[in-house]
Design a protein around this motif. Structure first.
Motif, short mmCIF file in Angstrom:
data_model
loop_
_atom_site.label_atom_id
_atom_site.label_comp_id
_atom_site.label_asym_id
_atom_site.label_seq_id
_atom_site.Cartn_x
_atom_site.Cartn_y
_atom_site.Cartn_z
N PRO A 204 0.31 -1.13 0.30
CA PRO A 204 0.22 -0.10 -0.23
C PRO A 204 0.71 1.11 -0.08
CG PRO A 204 -1.07 -1.91 1.51
CD PRO A 204 0.99 -2.02 1.20
N ALA A 205 1.77 1.42 0.83
CA ALA A 205 2.79 2.40 0.77
C ALA A 205 3.54 2.90 -0.38
CB ALA A 205 3.49 2.10 1.73
N GLN A 206 3.57 1.70 -1.19
CA GLN A 206 4.41 2.18 -2.72
C GLN A 206 2.96 2.71 -3.54
OE1 GLN A 206 7.04 -0.77 -2.52
NE2 GLN A 206 8.41 0.32 -3.20
N GLU A 207 1.61 1.22 -3.89
CA GLU A 207 0.67 2.00 -4.89
C GLU A 207 -0.17 3.14 -4.30
OE1 GLU A 207 -1.59 0.02 -7.59
OE2 GLU A 207 0.46 -0.46 -6.84
N GLN A 208 -0.23 3.58 -3.47
CA GLN A 208 -0.37 5.22 -3.19
C GLN A 208 0.30 5.97 -4.04
OE1 GLN A 208 -1.35 5.43 0.56
NE2 GLN A 208 0.47 6.71 1.13
N LEU A 209 1.16 5.76 -4.68
CA LEU A 209 2.11 6.73 -5.37
C LEU A 209 2.09 6.41 -6.68
CD1 LEU A 209 5.08 6.64 -3.40
CD2 LEU A 209 4.14 8.43 -3.64
N VAL A 210 1.53 4.92 -7.11
CA VAL A 210 0.66 5.24 -8.73
C VAL A 210 -0.01 5.25 -8.80
CG1 VAL A 210 1.17 2.97 -10.88
CG2 VAL A 210 2.80 3.45 -8.41
N THR A 211 -1.23 4.31 -8.16
CA THR A 211 -2.92 3.85 -8.33
C THR A 211 -3.26 5.36 -7.02
OG1 THR A 211 -3.11 2.14 -7.36
CG2 THR A 211 -2.38 2.38 -9.69
N GLN A 212 -4.82 5.24 -7.19
CA GLN A 212 -5.72 5.95 -6.15
C GLN A 212 -6.20 5.07 -5.70
OE1 GLN A 212 -7.21 9.43 -8.16
NE2 GLN A 212 -4.91 10.49 -7.95
N VAL A 213 -6.67 3.45 -6.16
CA VAL A 213 -7.39 2.84 -5.64
C VAL A 213 -8.22 3.50 -3.44
CG1 VAL A 213 -5.37 1.33 -5.10
CG2 VAL A 213 -8.41 0.57 -6.25
N ASN A 214 -6.48 4.02 -3.17
CA ASN A 214 -7.13 3.78 -1.81
C ASN A 214 -8.76 4.46 -1.46
OD1 ASN A 214 -5.17 6.13 -2.75
ND2 ASN A 214 -5.42 6.71 -0.73
N GLN A 215 -8.13 5.61 -2.66
CA GLN A 215 -9.99 6.38 -2.43
C GLN A 215 -11.00 6.24 -2.51
OE1 GLN A 215 -8.96 10.28 -5.00
NE2 GLN A 215 -7.56 10.37 -3.83
N TYR A 216 -11.30 4.44 -3.49
CA TYR A 216 -11.98 3.82 -2.85
C TYR A 216 -12.70 2.88 -2.37
CZ TYR A 216 -12.39 6.23 -7.36
OH TYR A 216 -11.90 7.70 -8.70
N MET A 217 -12.09 3.05 -1.09
CA MET A 217 -12.22 1.71 -0.37
C MET A 217 -11.99 2.43 0.80
SD MET A 217 -8.67 -0.45 0.31
CE MET A 217 -8.65 -0.84 -1.58
N PRO A 218 -12.22 1.74 2.49
CA PRO A 218 -12.63 2.56 3.44
C PRO A 218 -11.10 2.54 3.79
CG PRO A 218 -14.07 0.94 3.68
CD PRO A 218 -13.37 0.88 2.54
N ALA A 219 -10.50 3.84 4.86
CA ALA A 219 -9.44 4.18 4.97
C ALA A 219 -8.49 3.03 5.74
CB ALA A 219 -9.10 5.61 6.37
N ALA A 220 -9.54 2.79 7.02
CA ALA A 220 -9.10 1.30 7.77
C ALA A 220 -8.87 0.31 6.93
CB ALA A 220 -10.30 1.03 8.47
N SER A 221 -9.68 -0.41 5.82
CA SER A 221 -9.29 -1.28 5.31
C SER A 221 -8.00 -0.96 4.03
CB SER A 221 -10.34 -1.72 3.77
OG SER A 221 -11.59 -1.83 4.82
N TRP A 222 -7.56 0.20 4.30
CA TRP A 222 -6.36 0.38 3.77
C TRP A 222 -5.03 0.29 4.18
CZ3 TRP A 222 -4.88 0.69 -1.49
CH2 TRP A 222 -3.56 0.35 -1.85
N GLN A 223 -5.14 0.88 5.12
CA GLN A 223 -4.12 0.53 6.27
C GLN A 223 -4.61 -0.99 6.25
OE1 GLN A 223 -6.21 2.88 9.47
NE2 GLN A 223 -5.19 5.04 8.28
N SER A 224 -4.95 -1.66 7.14
CA SER A 224 -5.24 -2.89 7.12
C SER A 224 -4.26 -4.03 6.39
CB SER A 224 -5.80 -4.14 7.00
OG SER A 224 -6.37 -4.91 8.36
#
Length: 404
Positions: free
Chosen positions: A113-133
């Motif tokens: 997730p740390a590197q993926e959010q630099l390439v895509t914005q998929v974290n914006q389409y799921m709950p923040a808690a799920s992304w952190q998990s």
């Protein structure tokens, strides 16, 4: 002045007035519909970039068989390209999700997730808690809304991920199984919600040989094809080069094709309306031949006669184009609300997110499109006045006055 007076004057033949009005209405409708249609296509293109390209990387490099021996080095080489913003490793797996007796084929993408959010914005389409998990190496998975709907899954449910056994032996091997917990759902739209799921990269490395792909983001999404080829050759690896235009380009190409066809078809509608201007002016010239002859005997030159009828015909085009711009602009700015209102009146959903990547009509009004459409309509109207105006300048005053 004379041309404007002719435009306002009542014609002896009412059919001339009818043709004149129909030409103005035709231009108005053509311009308005063209502005609305182009704004809708611009909206679809914008949503494509914001939604699909928020989840799908601009480019990917994938190994054909075995994983990267040193994916960190490959990431470094990719990021050295001056048009690459960032790169991130991933593991792409194809398997089955099972809940009870129900099974669903899915494409599972293992990410950091740390590197993926630099390439895509998929974290914006799921709950923040799920992304952190997902940052932790746990037996957890995030799935699309479509997958959850088909398998009847909710957050917190247990699901079994079944993967093919990728051992090097030629003997039949039992598939690998992993018991995972659904920690979140994402909804982007279209087929991605029906076949895509995410797990942690570290978890996937325990189930598969290793990292088999690197995704990257560019500074020019429309030049992703050329950048991907350059980056692929520079990596020094034997890889498949996959820019987004190959995986999702059909949607973009369809939008561009429809946009082009709309321009051609609706400009033809405007052209037909402009031909009515020709009919109007030809009949008007025949009606006012005696007036033209009197003007010529008073010293009016052919250029003045031509300009009178050019002004008379062009007025229809200008008024029609301006009314079309006003109506089209107002409708385009409120197109989404109008479409939603139509759905409420009909009592049904016209666009399904399962088929398209959105379930509403987007709109993006661009001043450049409005200007081009209006100018083209006015120029076509001007061209339509040239032949009747030329005929008016060829009227012989002696012949007309002699008949009078």
């Amino acid at each position: 002045m004379i041309g404007l007076r002719y435009s306002r004057a009542k014609h002896k033949n009412r059919f001339i007035s009818f043709i004149s009005l129909s030409s103005m209405i035709g231009i108005m409708l053509g311009v308005a519909v063209l502005i609305i249609g182009v704004s809708a296509m611009n909206g679809f293109e914008q949503e494509l970039r914001q939604r699909i390209l928020a989840v799908v990387p601009h480019g990917e490099l994938e190994t054909p068989d075995k994983p990267f021996a040193n994916w960190q080095q490959v990431v470094e080489k990719i990021e050295q390209d001056h048009q690459v913003i960032a790169a991130a490793p991933y593991i792409k797996m194809t398997g089955m999700l099972q809940k009870g007796n129900d099974m669903k084929a899915v494409a599972v993408k293992a990410i950091d997730p740390a590197q993926e959010q630099l390439v895509t914005q998929v974290n914006q389409y799921m709950p923040a808690a799920s992304w952190q998990s997902l940052s932790q190496v746990n037996h957890e998975i995030v799935i699309g809304q479509g997958i959850a709907k088909q398998l009847g899954l909710v957050v917190g449910d247990k699901v079994t991920l079944i993967l093919p056994n990728t051992s090097n032996s030629h003997k039949l091997s039992a598939p690998k199984r992993a018991r995972l917990t659904v920690i979140g759902l994402f909804e982007v739209g279209g087929q991605l919600d029906n076949n895509l799921a995410f797990v942690n990269l570290g978890l996937a490395e325990t189930l598969t040989p290793g990292v088999n792909g690197v995704a990257f983001k560019t500074n020019d999404v429309m030049d992703a094809m050329a950048i991907s080829k350059r980056v692929g050759y520079a990596s020094g690896e034997r890889v498949y080069i996959r820019p987004w235009l190959r995986s999702q380009g059909n949607i973009y190409q369809d939008i561009q094709m429809v946009k082009t066809l709309m321009y051609v078809i609706l400009l033809m509608v405007v052209a037909v309306a402009c031909f009515n201007i020709v009919s109007t002016l030809v009949m008007s010239v025949n009606e006012k031949k005696s007036d033209i002859a009197i003007l010529q005997t008073m010293g009016a030159r052919p250029a003045l006669i031509r300009n009178i009828f050019i002004v008379q015909g062009l007025l229809n085009g200008v008024v029609g184009a301006l009314l079309g711009v006003v109506i089209g602009t107002l409708a385009a700015l409120n197109l989404t609300a109008i479409f939603n209102g139509v759905e409420v009146l009909l009592g049904r959903q016209l666009l399904s997110a399962d088929v398209y990547f959105i379930n509403f009509i987007p709109t993006q009004l661009q001043l450049s499109d409005v200007s081009v459409i209006a100018v083209v309509a006015i120029v076509m109207s001007l061209v339509a006045t040239l032949y009747p105006a030329w005929r008016a300048s060829k009227v012989q005053p002696a012949q007309q006055l002699g008949h009078g």
